[in-house]
Design a protein around this motif. Structure first.
Motif, PDB file in Angstrom:
ATOM      1  N   GLN A 122     -19.702 -44.093  -6.611  1.00  0.00           N
ATOM      2  CA  GLN A 122     -19.067 -43.468  -5.452  1.00  0.00           C
ATOM      3  C   GLN A 122     -19.101 -41.959  -5.576  1.00  0.00           C
ATOM      4  O   GLN A 122     -19.020 -41.407  -6.661  1.00  0.00           O
ATOM      5  CB  GLN A 122     -17.631 -43.959  -5.287  1.00  0.00           C
ATOM      6  N   ARG A 123     -19.227 -41.301  -4.435  1.00  0.00           N
ATOM      7  CA  ARG A 123     -19.200 -39.848  -4.376  1.00  0.00           C
ATOM      8  C   ARG A 123     -17.737 -39.409  -4.397  1.00  0.00           C
ATOM      9  O   ARG A 123     -16.917 -39.943  -3.662  1.00  0.00           O
ATOM     10  CB  ARG A 123     -19.834 -39.335  -3.081  1.00  0.00           C
ATOM     11  N   LEU A 124     -17.421 -38.441  -5.239  1.00  0.00           N
ATOM     12  CA  LEU A 124     -16.061 -37.898  -5.271  1.00  0.00           C
ATOM     13  C   LEU A 124     -15.961 -36.682  -4.364  1.00  0.00           C
ATOM     14  O   LEU A 124     -14.874 -36.289  -3.965  1.00  0.00           O
ATOM     15  CB  LEU A 124     -15.675 -37.563  -6.709  1.00  0.00           C
ATOM     16  N   GLU A 125     -17.091 -36.088  -4.043  1.00  0.00           N
ATOM     17  CA  GLU A 125     -17.221 -35.033  -3.036  1.00  0.00           C
ATOM     18  C   GLU A 125     -18.607 -35.175  -2.439  1.00  0.00           C
ATOM     19  O   GLU A 125     -19.501 -35.745  -3.060  1.00  0.00           O
ATOM     20  CB  GLU A 125     -17.110 -33.632  -3.664  1.00  0.00           C
ATOM     21  N   ALA A 126     -18.803 -34.616  -1.253  1.00  0.00           N
ATOM     22  CA  ALA A 126     -20.130 -34.648  -0.639  1.00  0.00           C
ATOM     23  C   ALA A 126     -21.085 -33.774  -1.449  1.00  0.00           C
ATOM     24  O   ALA A 126     -20.686 -32.734  -1.983  1.00  0.00           O
ATOM     25  CB  ALA A 126     -20.050 -34.148   0.799  1.00  0.00           C
ATOM     26  N   ASP A 127     -22.348 -34.202  -1.549  1.00  0.00           N
ATOM     27  CA  ASP A 127     -23.361 -33.386  -2.207  1.00  0.00           C
ATOM     28  C   ASP A 127     -23.479 -32.072  -1.446  1.00  0.00           C
ATOM     29  O   ASP A 127     -23.409 -32.043  -0.223  1.00  0.00           O
ATOM     30  CB  ASP A 127     -24.716 -34.103  -2.208  1.00  0.00           C
ATOM     31  N   ARG A 128     -23.679 -30.990  -2.186  1.00  0.00           N
ATOM     32  CA  ARG A 128     -23.703 -29.664  -1.578  1.00  0.00           C
ATOM     33  C   ARG A 128     -24.992 -28.949  -1.961  1.00  0.00           C
ATOM     34  O   ARG A 128     -25.296 -28.812  -3.146  1.00  0.00           O
ATOM     35  CB  ARG A 128     -22.482 -28.893  -2.097  1.00  0.00           C
ATOM     36  N   PRO A 129     -25.762 -28.483  -0.941  1.00  0.00           N
ATOM     37  CA  PRO A 129     -26.962 -27.710  -1.278  1.00  0.00           C
ATOM     38  C   PRO A 129     -26.571 -26.370  -1.910  1.00  0.00           C
ATOM     39  O   PRO A 129     -25.611 -25.728  -1.474  1.00  0.00           O
ATOM     40  CB  PRO A 129     -27.665 -27.495   0.059  1.00  0.00           C
ATOM     41  N   ILE A 130     -27.291 -25.981  -2.949  1.00  0.00           N
ATOM     42  CA  ILE A 130     -27.052 -24.710  -3.628  1.00  0.00           C
ATOM     43  C   ILE A 130     -28.405 -24.074  -3.937  1.00  0.00           C
ATOM     44  O   ILE A 130     -29.453 -24.687  -3.708  1.00  0.00           O
ATOM     45  CB  ILE A 130     -26.248 -24.902  -4.937  1.00  0.00           C
ATOM     46  N   SER A 131     -28.372 -22.883  -4.480  1.00  0.00           N
ATOM     47  CA  SER A 131     -29.620 -22.258  -4.937  1.00  0.00           C
ATOM     48  C   SER A 131     -29.302 -21.395  -6.155  1.00  0.00           C
ATOM     49  O   SER A 131     -28.154 -21.004  -6.375  1.00  0.00           O
ATOM     50  CB  SER A 131     -30.265 -21.431  -3.829  1.00  0.00           C
ATOM     51  N   LEU A 132     -30.332 -21.125  -6.922  1.00  0.00           N
ATOM     52  CA  LEU A 132     -30.219 -20.276  -8.107  1.00  0.00           C
ATOM     53  C   LEU A 132     -31.425 -19.364  -8.121  1.00  0.00           C
ATOM     54  O   LEU A 132     -32.564 -19.856  -8.205  1.00  0.00           O
ATOM     55  CB  LEU A 132     -30.163 -21.141  -9.372  1.00  0.00           C
ATOM     56  N   ALA A 133     -31.196 -18.077  -7.972  1.00  0.00           N
ATOM     57  CA  ALA A 133     -32.276 -17.083  -7.946  1.00  0.00           C
ATOM     58  C   ALA A 133     -33.347 -17.466  -6.927  1.00  0.00           C
ATOM     59  O   ALA A 133     -34.534 -17.343  -7.188  1.00  0.00           O
ATOM     60  CB  ALA A 133     -32.873 -16.906  -9.343  1.00  0.00           C
ATOM     61  N   GLY A 134     -32.904 -17.987  -5.790  1.00  0.00           N
ATOM     62  CA  GLY A 134     -33.829 -18.349  -4.722  1.00  0.00           C
ATOM     63  C   GLY A 134     -34.457 -19.716  -4.852  1.00  0.00           C
ATOM     64  O   GLY A 134     -35.246 -20.123  -3.997  1.00  0.00           O
ATOM     65  N   HIS A 135     -34.100 -20.477  -5.877  1.00  0.00           N
ATOM     66  CA  HIS A 135     -34.657 -21.816  -6.077  1.00  0.00           C
ATOM     67  C   HIS A 135     -33.664 -22.860  -5.563  1.00  0.00           C
ATOM     68  O   HIS A 135     -32.464 -22.756  -5.825  1.00  0.00           O
ATOM     69  CB  HIS A 135     -34.955 -22.058  -7.554  1.00  0.00           C
TER      70      HIS A 135
END
Length: 196
Positions: A122-135
């Motif tokens: 089960q998901r405990l929070e919704a998946d969240r798009p992120i980035s690191l140094a533009g990736h």
């Protein structure tokens, strides 16, 4: 006993749509830590040959490389982790086989996510798009099929997938998110050392 369960669960996270099979498992090799400590006892762990640095908590530092056979070739899956009481803090990374190199980043990230979500109860929070140094990347917080709790980030950097993961038991959630976020937030990319 809980520590063994955590380590086994970390090993069970597969790649690329769940199609990977572990062909060889090496034992985690314990390595003495020589990194400089901060006031809280956390240390900076730098792996220039792997292209990253991260802050790690006190604990037993372990490393392993697994040869993973997939439908399109062999992948070397590298894991560097800290075993600390009832938690595991780890960085995993692998390069995609050449056959994937022409695929768009979104396709590679989506395939990796299919493999990861096969182990989610089960998901405990919704998946969240992120980035690191533009990736591109994703931030996940979930309960695994094994009943353990995972805080997990995945980044696609060119043809390499980096995963930063913190795992704990249901009984050990006190301060879990703040400690997990400290570890995950400290992950930085560095220039790769040339390989000869």
């Amino acid at each position: 006993m809980k520590r063994q369960i955590l380590l086994s669960s970390l090993t069970a996270i597969f790649l690329w749509g769940g199609y990977a099979e572990v062909a060889h498992r090496s034992a985690w090799a314990q390595e003495p830590s020589t990194a400089p400590q901060t006031e809280s006892g956390w240390e900076l762990l730098s792996r220039p040959e792997a292209g990253f640095a991260i802050e790690i908590p006190p604990g037993t530092l372990r490393e392993e490389v697994q040869s993973v056979e997939t439908e399109v070739g062999q992948i070397e899956l590298h894991t560097i982790g800290v075993d600390r009481e009832t938690r595991v803090y780890a960085v995993r990374y692998n390069d995609f086989p050449e056959v994937f190199q022409a695929l768009p980043a979104e396709t590679l990230l989506e395939g990796t996510m299919r493999g990861l979500t096969a182990n989610v109860s089960q998901r405990l929070e919704a998946d969240r798009p992120i980035s690191l140094a533009g990736h591109p990347g994703l931030d996940l917080y979930y309960e695994g099929l094994d009943g353990l709790v995972y805080k997990h980030r995945v980044y696609l950097v060119n043809q390499r997938i980096y995963q930063t993961i913190v795992v704990t038991s249901q009984e050990d959630l006190t301060n879990f998110l703040s400690e997990a976020d400290r570890f995950l937030d400290s992950f930085n990319l560095t220039a790769l050392e040339p390989q000869f």
